[in-house]
Scaffold this motif. Structure first.
Motif, short mmCIF file in Angstrom:
data_model
loop_
_atom_site.label_atom_id
_atom_site.label_comp_id
_atom_site.label_asym_id
_atom_site.label_seq_id
_atom_site.Cartn_x
_atom_site.Cartn_y
_atom_site.Cartn_z
N THR A 157 11.60 12.23 -20.67
CA THR A 157 11.56 11.73 -21.99
C THR A 157 13.07 11.10 -22.21
O THR A 157 13.64 10.01 -22.86
CB THR A 157 11.23 12.40 -23.16
N ASP A 158 14.20 12.10 -21.93
CA ASP A 158 15.48 11.97 -22.12
C ASP A 158 15.99 10.82 -21.24
O ASP A 158 16.89 10.04 -21.82
CB ASP A 158 16.30 13.27 -22.06
N LYS A 159 15.51 10.74 -20.07
CA LYS A 159 15.83 9.49 -19.16
C LYS A 159 15.43 8.39 -19.72
O LYS A 159 16.17 7.35 -19.66
CB LYS A 159 15.21 9.81 -17.72
N ALA A 160 14.11 8.30 -20.31
CA ALA A 160 13.70 7.04 -20.83
C ALA A 160 14.42 6.38 -21.97
O ALA A 160 14.67 5.44 -22.09
CB ALA A 160 12.21 7.30 -21.35
N LYS A 161 14.94 7.57 -22.74
CA LYS A 161 15.72 7.31 -24.01
C LYS A 161 17.08 6.57 -23.76
O LYS A 161 17.73 5.55 -24.20
CB LYS A 161 15.93 8.38 -24.85
N LEU A 162 17.72 7.09 -22.69
CA LEU A 162 19.04 6.78 -22.46
C LEU A 162 18.91 5.64 -21.71
O LEU A 162 19.48 4.46 -22.06
CB LEU A 162 19.86 7.83 -21.18
N HIS A 163 17.72 4.92 -20.91
CA HIS A 163 17.74 3.68 -20.40
C HIS A 163 17.32 2.58 -21.42
O HIS A 163 17.84 1.65 -21.44
CB HIS A 163 17.00 3.78 -19.09
N ALA A 164 16.80 3.26 -22.47
CA ALA A 164 16.54 2.12 -23.50
C ALA A 164 17.89 1.94 -24.29
O ALA A 164 18.17 0.81 -24.69
CB ALA A 164 15.44 2.84 -24.48
N TRP A 165 18.64 2.93 -24.33
CA TRP A 165 19.97 2.65 -24.93
C TRP A 165 20.96 1.90 -23.88
O TRP A 165 21.61 0.85 -24.46
CB TRP A 165 20.65 4.12 -25.10
N LEU A 166 20.88 2.03 -22.48
CA LEU A 166 21.54 1.20 -21.68
C LEU A 166 21.10 -0.19 -21.82
O LEU A 166 21.91 -1.23 -21.39
CB LEU A 166 21.27 2.03 -20.42
N SER A 167 19.78 -0.54 -22.24
CA SER A 167 19.52 -1.82 -22.11
C SER A 167 20.17 -2.68 -23.08
O SER A 167 20.01 -3.93 -23.26
CB SER A 167 17.92 -1.97 -22.11
N THR A 168 20.81 -1.96 -23.97
CA THR A 168 21.50 -2.80 -25.09
C THR A 168 22.94 -2.86 -24.65
O THR A 168 23.81 -3.56 -25.44
CB THR A 168 21.47 -1.86 -26.41
N ARG A 169 23.36 -2.47 -23.59
CA ARG A 169 25.10 -2.79 -23.28
C ARG A 169 25.17 -4.13 -22.72
O ARG A 169 24.25 -4.86 -22.56
CB ARG A 169 25.13 -1.85 -22.12
N LYS A 171 26.44 -5.05 -20.07
CA LYS A 171 25.77 -5.18 -18.62
C LYS A 171 24.81 -4.15 -18.61
O LYS A 171 24.97 -3.04 -18.34
CB LYS A 171 27.05 -5.07 -17.77
N PRO A 172 23.61 -4.59 -19.06
CA PRO A 172 22.33 -3.57 -19.30
C PRO A 172 21.97 -2.91 -18.00
O PRO A 172 22.03 -3.39 -16.86
CB PRO A 172 21.38 -4.43 -19.73
N GLY A 173 21.64 -1.43 -18.09
CA GLY A 173 20.70 -0.90 -16.94
C GLY A 173 21.50 0.02 -16.30
O GLY A 173 20.92 1.16 -15.82
N ARG A 174 22.81 0.19 -15.88
CA ARG A 174 23.46 1.11 -15.02
C ARG A 174 24.45 2.03 -15.72
O ARG A 174 25.08 1.67 -16.67
CB ARG A 174 24.28 0.32 -13.96
N MET A 175 24.34 3.31 -15.67
CA MET A 175 25.28 4.30 -16.34
C MET A 175 26.58 3.90 -15.88
O MET A 175 27.55 4.16 -16.98
CB MET A 175 24.78 5.60 -15.98
N GLY A 180 32.34 2.07 -17.18
CA GLY A 180 33.44 1.03 -16.90
C GLY A 180 33.58 0.24 -18.18
O GLY A 180 34.78 -0.24 -18.28
N ALA A 181 32.59 -0.04 -18.97
CA ALA A 181 32.87 -0.97 -20.19
C ALA A 181 33.37 0.01 -21.60
O ALA A 181 33.79 -0.68 -22.31
CB ALA A 181 31.34 -1.27 -20.56
N GLY A 182 33.64 1.28 -21.25
CA GLY A 182 34.26 2.11 -22.25
C GLY A 182 33.30 2.41 -23.27
O GLY A 182 33.64 2.92 -24.57
N ASP A 183 31.87 2.51 -23.05
CA ASP A 183 30.76 2.80 -24.00
C ASP A 183 30.60 4.05 -24.29
O ASP A 183 29.92 4.54 -25.09
CB ASP A 183 29.56 1.99 -23.56
N LEU A 184 31.25 5.01 -23.34
CA LEU A 184 31.08 6.54 -23.45
C LEU A 184 32.37 7.14 -23.92
O LEU A 184 33.49 6.74 -23.62
CB LEU A 184 30.52 7.09 -22.11
N ASP A 185 32.01 8.36 -24.38
CA ASP A 185 33.14 9.04 -24.78
C ASP A 185 33.76 10.04 -23.80
O ASP A 185 33.19 11.14 -23.43
CB ASP A 185 32.75 10.04 -26.04
N PHE A 186 35.16 9.83 -23.12
CA PHE A 186 35.32 10.55 -21.91
C PHE A 186 35.84 11.87 -22.53
O PHE A 186 35.94 12.73 -21.53
CB PHE A 186 36.68 9.75 -21.16
#
Length: 203
Positions: A157-169, A171-175, A180-186
């Motif tokens: 389920t968590d994987k499905a939720k993350l990929h739903a989130w990734l689909s809104t980036r 460049k959708p799809g890849r973690m 690379g896009a700076g969408d995550l908190d390092f």
């Protein structure tokens, strides 16, 4: 392409692992030099342990894998294969992974945090910015799908939720692309621990 026997090698389970580590290194640990080898699956990673440990010229060697639902079993199997290769791993993994030995120096990190069930996606979820506006909507979307029409197992389920989130980036799809896009908190604690493990292993 990487050489057959690089002196510094990180062995990973899949393409996503390779892409994520590549992006993290590029953005937060550019001084680290090592090759990444994707062996396409957990069983292949286990089988690769002995030959990679014994490869000529090997100085530093890391293994990165998912805990899935069998953290203790996975760690037991890793230790068994390392012992077969003639090295003595620590009895416990520890929350910061482990690094041991000298010829080669060997490191093991089990995603997400060396302590919990889960996988690479759970590690990435831990890097989501606080108050991210899309994450609650992605969770709401997945939670609203009735159980009887879902194709994935509950533990995914968590994987499905993350990929739903990734689909809104952008460049959708890849973690890795989200990194690379700076969408995550390092600066999140778990990411800092992982980067410290990488640095201690390959610096």
């Amino acid at each position: 392409m990487y050489p057959d026997n690089p002196s510094r090698l990180l062995v990973v389970e899949g393409q996503d692992d390779r892409h994520v580590v590549t992006q993290l290194r590029e953005h937060k640990a550019a001084g680290l030099s090592f090759e990444i080898r994707d062996v396409e699956g957990y069983q292949n990673l286990l089988q690769a342990i002995s030959p990679e440990v014994k490869a000529p010229g090997r100085e530093r060697l890391g293994f990165l894998l998912d805990a899935d639902n069998d953290l203790n079993d996975h760690w037991t199997n890793i230790k068994s294969e390392l012992k077969r290769a003639g090295v003595s791993p620590p009895s416990r993994l520890g929350q910061n992974g482990c690094i041991f030995g000298s010829t080669p120096t060997i490191g093991v990190w089990i995603m997400p945090d060396n302590q919990s069930s889960g996988e690479l996606e759970n590690f990435i979820i831990g890097m989501l910015p606080d108050q991210d506006p899309v994450w609650p909507l992605a969770c709401e979307y997945i939670d609203a799908i009735p159980q009887h029409i879902r194709k994935y197992r509950n533990e995914k389920t968590d994987k499905a939720k993350l990929h739903a989130w990734l689909s809104t980036r952008k460049k959708p799809g890849r973690m890795g692309a989200a990194i690379g896009a700076g969408d995550l908190d390092f600066s999140k604690e778990l990411n800092m621990k992982f980067l410290e493990w990488l640095t201690n292993l390959f610096a």
